[in-house]
Write a protein that holds these residues in place. Structure first.
Motif, PDB file in Angstrom:
ATOM      1  N   LEU A   1       6.288 -73.158-179.533  1.00 53.56           N
ATOM      2  CA  LEU A   1       7.422 -72.331-179.941  1.00 53.56           C
ATOM      3  C   LEU A   1       7.188 -70.842-179.708  1.00 53.56           C
ATOM      4  O   LEU A   1       8.125 -70.056-179.717  1.00 53.56           O
ATOM      5  CB  LEU A   1       7.728 -72.554-181.428  1.00 53.56           C
ATOM      6  N   MET A   2       5.929 -70.459-179.520  1.00 55.32           N
ATOM      7  CA  MET A   2       5.602 -69.044-179.387  1.00 55.32           C
ATOM      8  C   MET A   2       4.667 -68.824-178.206  1.00 55.32           C
ATOM      9  O   MET A   2       3.923 -69.716-177.818  1.00 55.32           O
ATOM     10  CB  MET A   2       4.952 -68.522-180.667  1.00 55.32           C
ATOM     11  N   SER A   3       4.731 -67.614-177.662  1.00 53.80           N
ATOM     12  CA  SER A   3       3.833 -67.191-176.587  1.00 53.80           C
ATOM     13  C   SER A   3       2.825 -66.196-177.136  1.00 53.80           C
ATOM     14  O   SER A   3       3.136 -65.425-178.044  1.00 53.80           O
ATOM     15  CB  SER A   3       4.615 -66.506-175.463  1.00 53.80           C
ATOM     16  N   LEU A   4       1.641 -66.208-176.553  1.00 49.41           N
ATOM     17  CA  LEU A   4       0.601 -65.236-176.872  1.00 49.41           C
ATOM     18  C   LEU A   4       0.166 -64.603-175.560  1.00 49.41           C
ATOM     19  O   LEU A   4      -0.205 -65.310-174.611  1.00 49.41           O
ATOM     20  CB  LEU A   4      -0.585 -65.919-177.555  1.00 49.41           C
ATOM     21  N   VAL A   5       0.263 -63.284-175.489  1.00 47.57           N
ATOM     22  CA  VAL A   5      -0.200 -62.529-174.323  1.00 47.57           C
ATOM     23  C   VAL A   5      -1.369 -61.663-174.776  1.00 47.57           C
ATOM     24  O   VAL A   5      -1.249 -60.914-175.755  1.00 47.57           O
ATOM     25  CB  VAL A   5       0.923 -61.641-173.737  1.00 47.57           C
ATOM     26  N   ILE A   6      -2.496 -61.772-174.085  1.00 51.73           N
ATOM     27  CA  ILE A   6      -3.673 -60.954-174.369  1.00 51.73           C
ATOM     28  C   ILE A   6      -3.911 -60.080-173.138  1.00 51.73           C
ATOM     29  O   ILE A   6      -4.049 -60.582-172.022  1.00 51.73           O
ATOM     30  CB  ILE A   6      -4.911 -61.828-174.654  1.00 51.73           C
ATOM     31  N   TYR A   7      -3.936 -58.781-173.357  1.00 51.53           N
ATOM     32  CA  TYR A   7      -4.126 -57.829-172.263  1.00 51.53           C
ATOM     33  C   TYR A   7      -5.616 -57.593-172.044  1.00 51.53           C
ATOM     34  O   TYR A   7      -6.338 -57.247-172.979  1.00 51.53           O
ATOM     35  CB  TYR A   7      -3.425 -56.507-172.582  1.00 51.53           C
ATOM     36  N   LEU A   8      -6.072 -57.769-170.821  1.00 51.79           N
ATOM     37  CA  LEU A   8      -7.492 -57.591-170.491  1.00 51.79           C
ATOM     38  C   LEU A   8      -7.762 -56.271-169.784  1.00 51.79           C
ATOM     39  O   LEU A   8      -8.916 -55.873-169.643  1.00 51.79           O
ATOM     40  CB  LEU A   8      -7.977 -58.760-169.635  1.00 51.79           C
TER      41      LEU A   8
ATOM     42  N   ILE B   1      -3.886 -60.276-167.499  1.00 53.39           N
ATOM     43  CA  ILE B   1      -3.521 -60.742-168.833  1.00 53.39           C
ATOM     44  C   ILE B   1      -3.875 -62.222-168.954  1.00 53.39           C
ATOM     45  O   ILE B   1      -4.080 -62.899-167.947  1.00 53.39           O
ATOM     46  CB  ILE B   1      -2.015 -60.561-169.129  1.00 53.39           C
ATOM     47  N   ILE B   2      -3.920 -62.694-170.190  1.00 52.42           N
ATOM     48  CA  ILE B   2      -3.976 -64.130-170.475  1.00 52.42           C
ATOM     49  C   ILE B   2      -2.683 -64.454-171.204  1.00 52.42           C
ATOM     50  O   ILE B   2      -2.309 -63.764-172.157  1.00 52.42           O
ATOM     51  CB  ILE B   2      -5.178 -64.495-171.363  1.00 52.42           C
ATOM     52  N   ARG B   3      -1.982 -65.453-170.745  1.00 52.72           N
ATOM     53  CA  ARG B   3      -0.751 -65.897-171.402  1.00 52.72           C
ATOM     54  C   ARG B   3      -0.935 -67.356-171.772  1.00 52.72           C
ATOM     55  O   ARG B   3      -1.320 -68.181-170.952  1.00 52.72           O
ATOM     56  CB  ARG B   3       0.440 -65.724-170.464  1.00 52.72           C
ATOM     57  N   THR B   4      -0.683 -67.680-173.044  1.00 53.07           N
ATOM     58  CA  THR B   4      -0.833 -69.054-173.496  1.00 53.07           C
ATOM     59  C   THR B   4       0.244 -69.364-174.531  1.00 53.07           C
ATOM     60  O   THR B   4       1.014 -68.493-174.913  1.00 53.07           O
ATOM     61  CB  THR B   4      -2.251 -69.294-174.069  1.00 53.07           C
ATOM     62  N   ASP B   5       0.313 -70.610-174.930  1.00 53.03           N
ATOM     63  CA  ASP B   5       1.276 -71.055-175.941  1.00 53.03           C
ATOM     64  C   ASP B   5       0.592 -71.202-177.283  1.00 53.03           C
ATOM     65  O   ASP B   5      -0.613 -71.476-177.352  1.00 53.03           O
ATOM     66  CB  ASP B   5       1.855 -72.431-175.566  1.00 53.03           C
ATOM     67  N   ILE B   6       1.383 -71.065-178.345  1.00 56.04           N
ATOM     68  CA  ILE B   6       0.918 -71.389-179.691  1.00 56.04           C
ATOM     69  C   ILE B   6       1.639 -72.672-180.089  1.00 56.04           C
ATOM     70  O   ILE B   6       2.861 -72.730-180.076  1.00 56.04           O
ATOM     71  CB  ILE B   6       1.244 -70.257-180.682  1.00 56.04           C
ATOM     72  N   LEU B   7       0.855 -73.701-180.376  1.00 59.67           N
ATOM     73  CA  LEU B   7       1.412 -75.013-180.687  1.00 59.67           C
ATOM     74  C   LEU B   7       1.590 -75.192-182.192  1.00 59.67           C
ATOM     75  O   LEU B   7       0.766 -74.749-182.989  1.00 59.67           O
ATOM     76  CB  LEU B   7       0.514 -76.114-180.147  1.00 59.67           C
ATOM     77  N   PHE B   8       2.689 -75.857-182.541  1.00 55.33           N
ATOM     78  CA  PHE B   8       3.016 -76.151-183.939  1.00 55.33           C
ATOM     79  C   PHE B   8       3.130 -77.649-184.114  1.00 55.33           C
ATOM     80  O   PHE B   8       3.573 -78.362-183.194  1.00 55.33           O
ATOM     81  CB  PHE B   8       4.333 -75.475-184.336  1.00 55.33           C
ATOM     82  N   GLU B   9       2.771 -78.126-185.304  1.00 54.82           N
ATOM     83  CA  GLU B   9       2.890 -79.531-185.633  1.00 54.82           C
ATOM     84  C   GLU B   9       3.586 -79.656-186.984  1.00 54.82           C
ATOM     85  O   GLU B   9       3.234 -78.959-187.945  1.00 54.82           O
ATOM     86  CB  GLU B   9       1.511 -80.185-185.704  1.00 54.82           C
ATOM     87  N   ALA B  10       4.578 -80.532-187.049  1.00 55.72           N
ATOM     88  CA  ALA B  10       5.274 -80.765-188.307  1.00 55.72           C
ATOM     89  C   ALA B  10       4.348 -81.491-189.277  1.00 55.72           C
ATOM     90  O   ALA B  10       3.692 -82.461-188.902  1.00 55.72           O
ATOM     91  CB  ALA B  10       6.539 -81.592-188.072  1.00 55.72           C
ATOM     92  N   ILE B  11       4.292 -81.023-190.500  1.00 54.71           N
ATOM     93  CA  ILE B  11       3.492 -81.669-191.548  1.00 54.71           C
ATOM     94  C   ILE B  11       4.481 -82.398-192.464  1.00 54.71           C
ATOM     95  O   ILE B  11       5.344 -81.768-193.086  1.00 54.71           O
ATOM     96  CB  ILE B  11       2.682 -80.633-192.363  1.00 54.71           C
TER      97      ILE B  11
END
Length: 99
Positions: free
Chosen positions: A10-17, A88-98
């Motif tokens: 649901l979310m993106s994470l960008v890390i600037y190198l 940059i590094i671009r990745t996803d943040i994963l979510f799981e329904a509890i």
């Protein structure tokens, strides 16, 4: 697509190198001018660069900085005019329904 069907990205994470002061390359959150709920909007890629007046937030590339945002948030990257690589590094943040 994911190792577990219960996971959702649901979310993106960008890390600037690398840092690029005054050379462009900012990640920009853009007003897409759609007045409907975000999950009902047209999320197709644009064929043009966003106008500066439509930019709501801009994140300048600075080594070690991270930016987190919703996938469906309209965004782009400003033109980069530098000679050095913009990394940059671009990745996803994963979510799981509890349940």
């Amino acid at each position: 697509i994911y190792p577990d069907d219960d996971l959702r990205s649901l979310m993106s994470l960008v890390i600037y190198l690398t840092s690029h002061d005054k050379q462009g390359g900012e990640t920009r959150m853009v007003d897409d001018k759609q007045s409907t709920a975000i999950w009902l909007r047209d999320h197709s890629d644009w064929t043009h660069q966003a106008d500066d007046a439509d930019v709501r937030f801009s994140c300048l590339p600075q080594a070690g900085r991270a930016l987190v945002f919703l996938h469906r948030q309209c965004h782009d990257v400003a033109e980069y005019t530098g000679d050095d690589p913009r990394i940059i590094i671009r990745t996803d943040i994963l979510f799981e329904a509890i349940i």
